[in-house]
Design an enzyme around this catalytic site. Structure first.
Site, PDB file in Angstrom:
ATOM      1  N   GLU A   1     -11.410 -12.493  12.463  1.00  0.00           N
ATOM      2  CA  GLU A   1     -12.057 -12.756  11.178  1.00  0.00           C
ATOM      3  C   GLU A   1     -11.878 -14.212  10.759  1.00  0.00           C
ATOM      4  OE1 GLU A   1     -11.997  -8.218   9.362  1.00  0.00           O
ATOM      5  OE2 GLU A   1     -10.169  -9.393   9.261  1.00  0.00           O
TER       6      GLU A   1
ATOM      7  N   PHE B   1       0.818  -1.213   0.000  1.00  0.00           N
ATOM      8  CA  PHE B   1       0.000   0.000   0.000  1.00  0.00           C
ATOM      9  C   PHE B   1       0.852   1.264   0.000  1.00  0.00           C
ATOM     10  CE2 PHE B   1      -3.027  -3.128   1.712  1.00  0.00           C
ATOM     11  CZ  PHE B   1      -4.083  -2.908   0.849  1.00  0.00           C
TER      12      PHE B   1
ATOM     13  N   ASP C   1       4.887  -0.682   7.273  1.00  0.00           N
ATOM     14  CA  ASP C   1       5.043  -1.583   8.418  1.00  0.00           C
ATOM     15  C   ASP C   1       6.482  -1.737   8.879  1.00  0.00           C
ATOM     16  OD1 ASP C   1       2.384  -1.979   8.213  1.00  0.00           O
ATOM     17  OD2 ASP C   1       2.471  -4.124   7.741  1.00  0.00           O
TER      18      ASP C   1
END
Lengths: 426, 426
Positions: free
Chosen positions: B174, B17, B303
Site C-alpha cells: 500500500e 482493537f 498481536d
C-alpha cells in the site's frame, strides 16, 4: 512555459497572506518569481486557535505552497530558511549557506510572538503562530486534564486544572472561550476522579478591557459572554512572572500548569536584515509604496512592515492588511515593468474586526455596523469559510464545525509528538 | 453510577482493537474496569499508511479513548505507560513509579516493528505503528522531493528521488503504490528543477512474491498493478544493510535517502513482564482461553499473544483477530463471574485479507472468493469506512477519499515537526 533566465527575477520571502496575494496578482506579468518559505505550507492563521483547542485538524487550515502555484510555470517554490539579505549584492542569503539572487525582492516574513524581553517565558507560555505551536498547546491542554485525573495532591491538581491565557485580543478571547467550553461542557463526563467543570480558565489582560480594538460596547458584551462560559476575566493586571508551576499576576501568584501567550508579537528580522529603522515591535519603516528607504528594489509588506493609516493609527497586523499590501506591491511592480507611473501611495482600507467567544457568540465591528451574538457568529463563520483556500477545505471545515455544533464533541483531541520521534542523523 | 470499590476490578492494558472490543463487550457486566494506554487515542492502524502518504489527516483515524467510554461509568481511562507486571502481588507497574492493583488483568499491548536484531536501522528506516511514525514518514517523503529540487549534484539528487519500502505485505504494498502515485501522477507539475516522475520507488521483499498471505494469482495481479504504477518490485532479495545514504540489497548498494520499514513486527514485552514462554516474535504463549500459563487471572490477547488456528497456522496479527480474542475473553470473564462454565476454547475465524494498490486497484481474498481490480477496491473502501468509529470519521474519510479521487490531489501534504519552531532571538 517557464520564463527565460534573463526575465526580471522577483524573489518573495514568506508565503503568508501578503506573499500569496502578491504572487497571485502577478500572474501573467512576465516575471520569473521565486517564492521562498521555511515551511512547505501556507497557514490560515486566523483559525489556528481551533487546532490548538481540538476543533480542527492541521491539514484543514494548511495547504502546500507548491500546489497553490502548480499551474504557474513562472513561479518556483523553494523550501528554505532565509538568514539575511545582501542588499548591495542583490542576493537573499539562505541559512544553509546558499544564496538567491534577485532583481526585485519582497519581504513578507510576518511576525512571531514577543515576550517583552522575557524570552525565558516562552518555555512555559507558548504562543500561537505555527502548526507546531498549535499542536504543542493542544498537547499541553489535554495532558493537564490527564495528569489531574491521576494526581492525588489537591494543590497540584488544582494547578493542573488552572489554565491561563495571557492577552485579551481576539486570539486570547477565542482561546479562553473554547478552553472553558472544553472543561465545563465537553470533557467532564469522561473523567472519573476529577470534575473538569471545576477547572479555572483565566484570561489575563494588562489593559482595561477585552478586545481593545473593538468598540467598548462589544468589549463589554464579549466579557459578559466569556464570564457566562466560566472564564475569569482579569483586567488591568499585567503578568509579572511565568514559571513552570504558575504565573504571577501583579503581586498575586497563581498555581497554574498550562499557560498560553497571546499578548504580544514582534516582527521577523526583516528590518535587521536590511539595516533599516524599525519601530518598537521590530517592524521595518517603509515608504508609501512599501519600499525600504533608499532601496527601490526591496519591498516589505505585512506584519513585518510599519505603516500608518490615514488617521494616524498603525495598520493592524491582520490578514486583510497583508493582502492589501501584497496587492499594492503587485501593482507597483507591474507599473514599473511597463515603464508606467506607479499607483498612488498605499492606503489601508479597514474592513472590520471579528472575534468569536465559544461556539455561539461572536462580535463583528464593521465600523458602520456592530453586531453581536449568534448573528455575528454566523457572519464570522461564513466569512472564514469563504476565505479558506479551495473547495476541499471549505467542506472539511464546515463539516468539522457542523459536527462540533450538533454533537458537542471536538474532533481533533489528540495528544501527539510528546516524545521525540526517532530522527535520522545527517 | 460508578461501581463500588469492592467490585471485581479488571485492568486492561492497551486500547487497540482487542482491548476496545473486550471493554465494549463487558458493558453491564458489573465490573470495575480500568483501561490503561500510553496514548490518549485509539488508532485505526489499517489506514495509518494513508496518513504517512498524505491522504488522510491524523484526527480522521484516531479517537480519544476516554470519549469512547464517556457513558460507561464502570470504565476509568488512564493515560500511563506500563513498565511491568507484579503477577504475585496482582499489580500492574507503571513507568512513573505508580502501580495499579487488579483482580483480573488483560494485556493487549500490541506489537512494534522488529529489525531482526539490526535495531540501528530504525533511525534510517522508520516503521509504521503510531501517528508519530506516520507524520515522520510523511515529513521525510515530502522533504526528499524538496531537497531534490534544490540539489545540484546528480547522484545526490537521484538518491533523494529514490524511495525504498522494505517488506511486501499489505502495508508495504500500500505504501509503495501511493508513493509511486505521488511521484509519478501528483507532484510532477509542482516542481521546476526536477521531474518527480523520474523518481524510483523500490519495493524490496526477501520472499518470493508480494502479499505472501494471499493466493498466488492475487500476488501476481498486485505485482503487475504495482509495476504499472511504476514501482520496481525486487523479490527474493533481502536487505543486508541500511545507512543514511542508501540500502544494500543482497550485495548491490543503492543510493536512497527515504526508507520505510514494513518488514517485521515484534510483540510488546508482555511475555517478558509475565516471565512466560514466547515465540520467536516475542509473542506470549497462552492457553486455549488466552490465559497466561498458570495465571487464570491474566489474559494476553491480540498481536502480543501467540496462537494457532485450527489448521496449525499462526493466527495473523490483524484487527479482526484481536477483536475476536477480546470478545472471547469478555465471554470467559462473564462466565467466571457468573460461576458458569467457561465457553469452549478460542477459535479464530478468518474473514479474509484485503489490500489496495494505489487508488484504483485492490485485492480481496475471502477464501471462498477472490476479487481484484476496481470492484475489490470498492469492497476494500466500504469495509474500511464501515469499521471506522463514528459518523464524523466516516464522513470525513469518505470526503477525503472522494476529494482525492475527483481532484487527483492529496489533502494532508504537510511537513511538520521537523525541527523546533524557530525561536525569536532577543
Amino acid at each position: 512555459m517557464q520564463a527565460s533566465p534573463d526575465t526580471h527575477h522577483l524573489v518573495v520571502v514568506g508565503a503568508g497572506f501578503g506573499g500569496l496575494q502578491l504572487v497571485r496578482d502577478l500572474a501573467g506579468a512576465g516575471l520569473r518569481i521565486t517564492l521562498i518559505d521555511q515551511r512547505n505550507h501556507h497557514l490560515f492563521q486566523p483559525l489556528l486557535y481551533q487546532v490548538a483547542t481540538t476543533i480542527l485538524a492541521t491539514s484543514e487550515i494548511a495547504w502546500p505552497i507548491r500546489r497553490l502555484f502548480r499551474e504557474r510555470a513562472d513561479v518556483t517554490t523553494l523550501l528554505a530558511e532565509v538568514s539575511g539579505v545582501d542588499a548591495d549584492g542583490k542576493r537573499v542569503l539562505l541559512a544553509d549557506g546558499g544564496a538567491q539572487p534577485y532583481d526585485t525582492l519582497v519581504l513578507a516574513t510576518g511576525a512571531r510572538h514577543s515576550y517583552f524581553g522575557r524570552d525565558e517565558w516562552e518555555t512555559f507560555a507558548p504562543g500561537l503562530k505555527t502548526l507546531e505551536d498549535a499542536t504543542t498547546i493542544r498537547r499541553r491542554l489535554l495532558l493537564a486534564f490527564e495528569q489531574a485525573e491521576r494526581e492525588t495532591d489537591p494543590a497540584t491538581r488544582q494547578a493542573l486544572l488552572t489554565f491561563a491565557v495571557i492577552g485579551a485580543g481576539p486570539t486570547g478571547v477565542e482561546l479562553a472561550g473554547i478552553i472553558a467550553e472544553l472543561a465545563k461542557q465537553i470533557l467532564w463526563r469522561e473523567f472519573r476522579n476529577i470534575d473538569t467543570r471545576e477547572a479555572r480558565v483565566l484570561l489575563i489582560e494588562a489593559g482595561a478591557r477585552v478586545l481593545p480594538a473593538f468598540p467598548v460596547s462589544l468589549s463589554d458584551y464579549a466579557q459578559a459572554a466569556l464570564e457566562k462560559l466560566g472564564v475569569e476575566v482579569l483586567l488591568g493586571r499585567p503578568v509579572s512572572d511565568i514559571r513552570a508551576d504558575g504565573v504571577t499576576i501583579g503581586t498575586e501568584s497563581v498555581g497554574c500548569r498550562t499557560v498560553v501567550w497571546a499578548a504580544g508579537v514582534a516582527a521577523s528580522p526583516a528590518a535587521a536584515w536590511l539595516g533599516i529603522a524599525a519601530d518598537r515591535a521590530g517592524r521595518a519603516s517603509v515608504d508609501a509604496n512599501l519600499n525600504a528607504p533608499g532601496r527601490p528594489d526591496i519591498f516589505v509588506i505585512g506584519d513585518t512592515a510599519a505603516l500608518m493609516t490615514a488617521d494616524g493609527k498603525p495598520v493592524p497586523g491582520i490578514a486583510p492588511a497583508a493582502k492589501q499590501q501584497g496587492a499594492h506591491v503587485a501593482k507597483v511592480i507591474r507599473a514599473r515593468l511597463a515603464g508606467k507611473t506607479a499607483p498612488g501611495p498605499f492606503r489601508y482600507r479597514h474592513q472590520g474586526n471579528l472575534a468569536t467567544i465559544g461556539k455561539s457568540a461572536a462580535v463583528v465591528d464593521l465600523g458602520w455596523l456592530q453586531l453581536r451574538g449568534w448573528i455575528a457568529w454566523w457572519i464570522w463563520g461564513i466569512a472564514h469559510i469563504f476565505f479558506l483556500i479551495g473547495a476541499r477545505s471549505r467542506v472539511a471545515v464546515a463539516w468539522s464545525w457542523f459536527w462540533t455544533f450538533i454533537s458537542g464533541q471536538h474532533s481533533a483531541r489528540l495528544i501527539t509528538q510528546g516524545r521525540k520521534a526517532p530522527e535520522r542523523k545527517p
